[in-house]
Design an enzyme around this catalytic site. Sequence first.
Site: not given
Length: 259
Positions: A160, A167
């Site tokens: 990620y 996020k």
Amino acid sequence: MIDSDYFNLEGKRGLVIGVANMDSIAYGCARAFRTLGADLAITYLNEKARPFVEPAARAVGAELFLPCDVMVPGELEAVFAAIGERWGRLDFVLHSIAFAPRADLQGRLVDSSAEGFGLAVNISVHSFLRVAHLAEPLMPQGGSLFAMTFYGADKVLSTYNLMGPVKAALESAVRYTAAELGPQGIRAYAISPGPMLTRAATGLKDFDELRDAAEERAPLGRLAEIDDVGAVVAMLATRTGTMLTGQIIYVDGGYHITG
């Protein structure tokens, strides 16, 4: 007393930003909103994306179908102006857009460029705040704002990278938005599906391995599909969600509790 009004969106009007095609999470949400009776406005990124989004907009009977690239000056504002002119109000908005340059996304976070990091935050996070700012005057009787997040905001996932802290910033932005707009009856939620095979996911390194591992760990034995996510988001947009705000809502078959 609970009645049928708690579970429908008849007479409600909503904006969905981020439909890429009929396999996207945003489309699953749009379909659920429409199933519960809402009238919708759908956006598309640009003319290249339009042919992929237009069938989805037609399928949900979108009353407005508008271009919206948040990096093009004035386009986001034009969307809300069109909604104000057509409807005069708005009941919910789904923000389902995120971006990071591939080189920054697939490399180590500590090697990311300032330009790439800034662009990712601008598109993925600050645009949500812009949406909230523009939606507020169209929600005099309250409403709901939704953003899409991911488990990698809370836990380190090797695939990620840059999007993890981006996020995390989005989740924080949702909490602050919920606190600031709560007095006006405007709720805000971060929706966290597990790994899903969408166009956005194809940019993640080793995504297939991440998804397979998550599915094995999920207590329910499977991960969410777009309609699973849509059902939860649509429910939150109804009166059922009236006393929920500022939370991260996981729709991932329980995957997040196993890490």
